[in-house]
Design a protein around this motif. Structure first.
Motif, PDB file in Angstrom:
ATOM      1  N   ALA A  75      -1.851   3.990  14.032  1.00  0.00           N
ATOM      2  CA  ALA A  75      -2.690   3.135  13.193  1.00  0.00           C
ATOM      3  C   ALA A  75      -2.567   1.668  13.611  1.00  0.00           C
ATOM      4  O   ALA A  75      -3.563   0.922  13.615  1.00  0.00           O
ATOM      5  N   ALA A  76      -1.349   1.258  13.945  1.00  0.00           N
ATOM      6  CA  ALA A  76      -1.132  -0.123  14.392  1.00  0.00           C
ATOM      7  C   ALA A  76      -1.881  -0.405  15.689  1.00  0.00           C
ATOM      8  O   ALA A  76      -2.510  -1.463  15.843  1.00  0.00           O
ATOM      9  N   GLU A  77      -1.809   0.542  16.613  1.00  0.00           N
ATOM     10  CA  GLU A  77      -2.520   0.368  17.886  1.00  0.00           C
ATOM     11  C   GLU A  77      -4.035   0.412  17.686  1.00  0.00           C
ATOM     12  O   GLU A  77      -4.784  -0.315  18.360  1.00  0.00           O
ATOM     13  N   ALA A  78      -4.497   1.245  16.771  1.00  0.00           N
ATOM     14  CA  ALA A  78      -5.931   1.308  16.485  1.00  0.00           C
ATOM     15  C   ALA A  78      -6.431  -0.025  15.926  1.00  0.00           C
ATOM     16  O   ALA A  78      -7.570  -0.436  16.196  1.00  0.00           O
ATOM     17  N   LYS A  79      -5.588  -0.708  15.157  1.00  0.00           N
ATOM     18  CA  LYS A  79      -5.967  -1.976  14.542  1.00  0.00           C
ATOM     19  C   LYS A  79      -5.836  -3.146  15.515  1.00  0.00           C
ATOM     20  O   LYS A  79      -6.739  -3.978  15.633  1.00  0.00           O
ATOM     21  N   PHE A  80      -4.702  -3.204  16.227  1.00  0.00           N
ATOM     22  CA  PHE A  80      -4.399  -4.395  17.016  1.00  0.00           C
ATOM     23  C   PHE A  80      -4.324  -4.154  18.522  1.00  0.00           C
ATOM     24  O   PHE A  80      -4.148  -5.104  19.285  1.00  0.00           O
ATOM     25  N   GLY A  81      -4.401  -2.900  18.953  1.00  0.00           N
ATOM     26  CA  GLY A  81      -4.234  -2.622  20.376  1.00  0.00           C
ATOM     27  C   GLY A  81      -2.774  -2.378  20.685  1.00  0.00           C
ATOM     28  O   GLY A  81      -2.170  -1.455  20.146  1.00  0.00           O
ATOM     29  N   LYS A  82      -2.191  -3.205  21.515  1.00  0.00           N
ATOM     30  CA  LYS A  82      -0.831  -2.978  22.010  1.00  0.00           C
ATOM     31  C   LYS A  82       0.235  -3.529  21.064  1.00  0.00           C
ATOM     32  O   LYS A  82       0.032  -4.537  20.396  1.00  0.00           O
ATOM     33  N   LEU A  83       1.381  -2.845  21.041  1.00  0.00           N
ATOM     34  CA  LEU A  83       2.552  -3.310  20.293  1.00  0.00           C
ATOM     35  C   LEU A  83       3.496  -4.014  21.263  1.00  0.00           C
ATOM     36  O   LEU A  83       3.742  -3.525  22.367  1.00  0.00           O
ATOM     37  N   HIS A  84       4.057  -5.133  20.820  1.00  0.00           N
ATOM     38  CA  HIS A  84       4.916  -5.923  21.703  1.00  0.00           C
ATOM     39  C   HIS A  84       6.315  -6.158  21.131  1.00  0.00           C
ATOM     40  O   HIS A  84       7.288  -6.148  21.872  1.00  0.00           O
ATOM     41  N   LEU A  85       6.392  -6.397  19.835  1.00  0.00           N
ATOM     42  CA  LEU A  85       7.676  -6.667  19.189  1.00  0.00           C
ATOM     43  C   LEU A  85       7.943  -5.588  18.148  1.00  0.00           C
ATOM     44  O   LEU A  85       7.184  -5.439  17.192  1.00  0.00           O
ATOM     45  N   LEU A  86       9.016  -4.829  18.354  1.00  0.00           N
ATOM     46  CA  LEU A  86       9.455  -3.820  17.383  1.00  0.00           C
ATOM     47  C   LEU A  86      10.692  -4.346  16.679  1.00  0.00           C
ATOM     48  O   LEU A  86      11.687  -4.679  17.334  1.00  0.00           O
ATOM     49  N   VAL A  87      10.634  -4.430  15.349  1.00  0.00           N
ATOM     50  CA  VAL A  87      11.795  -4.838  14.559  1.00  0.00           C
ATOM     51  C   VAL A  87      12.197  -3.670  13.676  1.00  0.00           C
ATOM     52  O   VAL A  87      11.528  -3.351  12.692  1.00  0.00           O
ATOM     53  N   ASN A  88      13.278  -3.000  14.054  1.00  0.00           N
ATOM     54  CA  ASN A  88      13.814  -1.877  13.282  1.00  0.00           C
ATOM     55  C   ASN A  88      14.695  -2.452  12.173  1.00  0.00           C
ATOM     56  O   ASN A  88      15.899  -2.637  12.344  1.00  0.00           O
ATOM     57  N   ASN A  89      14.081  -2.741  11.034  1.00  0.00           N
ATOM     58  CA  ASN A  89      14.762  -3.496   9.987  1.00  0.00           C
ATOM     59  C   ASN A  89      15.040  -2.698   8.719  1.00  0.00           C
ATOM     60  O   ASN A  89      15.908  -3.074   7.938  1.00  0.00           O
ATOM     61  N   ALA A  90      14.328  -1.593   8.475  1.00  0.00           N
ATOM     62  CA  ALA A  90      14.519  -0.838   7.238  1.00  0.00           C
ATOM     63  C   ALA A  90      15.980  -0.424   7.082  1.00  0.00           C
ATOM     64  O   ALA A  90      16.601   0.074   8.027  1.00  0.00           O
ATOM     65  N   GLY A  91      16.522  -0.621   5.884  1.00  0.00           N
ATOM     66  CA  GLY A  91      17.920  -0.270   5.689  1.00  0.00           C
ATOM     67  C   GLY A  91      18.257  -0.027   4.227  1.00  0.00           C
ATOM     68  O   GLY A  91      17.564  -0.499   3.325  1.00  0.00           O
ATOM     69  N   VAL A  92      19.334   0.723   4.018  1.00  0.00           N
ATOM     70  CA  VAL A  92      19.857   0.997   2.683  1.00  0.00           C
ATOM     71  C   VAL A  92      21.372   0.823   2.733  1.00  0.00           C
ATOM     72  O   VAL A  92      21.960   0.737   3.807  1.00  0.00           O
TER      73      VAL A  92
END
Length: 302
Positions: A75-92
């Motif tokens: 979905a992200a690529e469909a909206k914006f094209g390419k992904l460049h910065l991945l931030v793996n931030n989700a946490g508990v």
């Protein structure tokens, strides 16, 4: 990744706290931003606070769900094209005596804090490499991964693994145009104390139930913590500088120093070295990333 304008950031746990602070900073640098989060209310509030219009995509995502992660990346690529910065931030987080921890406590924290990061890397890294424009991966570790203390065994174990992941990936991927950074914040104004609200029913049996309640109802220390905006700017600064370790709090200097000194003191330096072993497996005994980072930080502070 020194030129961020027009590129796309994908941030998990991106609708509140640290993730939202990073999203704000990324928008400020002209990036498109995907905020992926498990909570609908946080997504609505985060999207409204960002006010980024078409430059923001809010997606509901449980980072432990690999198929859902792939759909979110699509979905992200469909909206914006390419992904460049991945931030793996989700946490508990849960805290308490190690002997009280149940398998469910371990599984919940490790599934999100480590498993979610693994899912992000496996899902997004090949997409970054495929477009060939370079990129950056930031794993949100914690100062608990660098200066662990008693009572945080599960949380600190996951965060230490996340930090080491970046140390391993850095030399492997840097030459291919993908920089890897371990983000190790101290205390930040976030909603992590509310994380138990999204804990799956099948992992609800907790030995830490009472300890977790006490932590959530403890004194209000938010005035002592960094704001999400301060931390977000620090992360983007670290991305622009290609920093291996993105740290936030100088208060941890003694702990970081003492841990390093304790490790050095523990090396059995008086034992004779096996030169054959040393030469044959030279790649095991040091990594160029530390000398590079020392030189980088000295240059930044000059």
């Amino acid at each position: 990744m020194q030129d961020l304008a027009g590129k796309t950031a994908f941030i998990t746990g991106g609708a509140s706290g640290i993730g939202l602070g990073i999203a704000k900073a990324a928008l400020g640098y002209g990036m498109n931003v995907v905020i992926a989060d498990i909570r609908d209310d946080h997504l609505a509030e985060g999207e409204a606070e960002l006010g980024g219009g078409d430059r923001v995509l809010a997606l509901k995502l449980d980072v432990t769900d690999r198929e859902a992660y792939a759909r979110a990346a699509d979905a992200a690529e469909a909206k914006f094209g390419k992904l460049h910065l991945l931030v793996n931030n989700a946490g508990v987080a849960v805290v308490g005596p190690t002997e009280l921890a149940t398998f469910q406590d371990w599984d919940w924290v490790m599934n999100v804090n480590l498993g979610g990061v693994i899912n992000g890397v496996v899902t997004v890294l090949p997409r970054i490499l495929a477009h060939g424009e370079g990129g950056h991966i930031v794993n949100t570790s914690s100062m608990s991964g660098m200066v662990p203390v008693g009572g945080t065994t599960i949380y600190s174990t996951a965060k230490a693994a996340v930090l080491t992941m970046m140390e391993c990936m850095r030399p492997e991927l840097e030459a291919r145009g993908v920089i890897c950074s371990a983000f190790c914040p101290g205390a930040v104004q976030s909603n992590i104390a509310q994380a138990s609200e999204t804990r799956p029913d099948e992992l609800a049996e907790s030995g830490y139930a009472e300890a977790d309640k006490r932590r959530q109802s403890g004194g209000d220390h938010f005035h002592l913590y960094m704001t999400k905006e301060e931390v977000g700017e620090r992360v983007l600064e670290g991305v622009l500088n290609d920093e291996l370790y993105i740290l936030t709090h100088a208060e941890f200097l003694d702990g970081v120093s003492d841990r390093a000194k304790a490790m050095v003191a523990s090396v059995p330096a008086k034992r004779p070295q096996n030169e054959g072993y040393k030469q044959t497996f030279a790649m095991l005994f040091n990594s160029p990333i530390w000398a590079d980072e020392i030189a980088r930080q000295e240059k930044l502070k000059a």
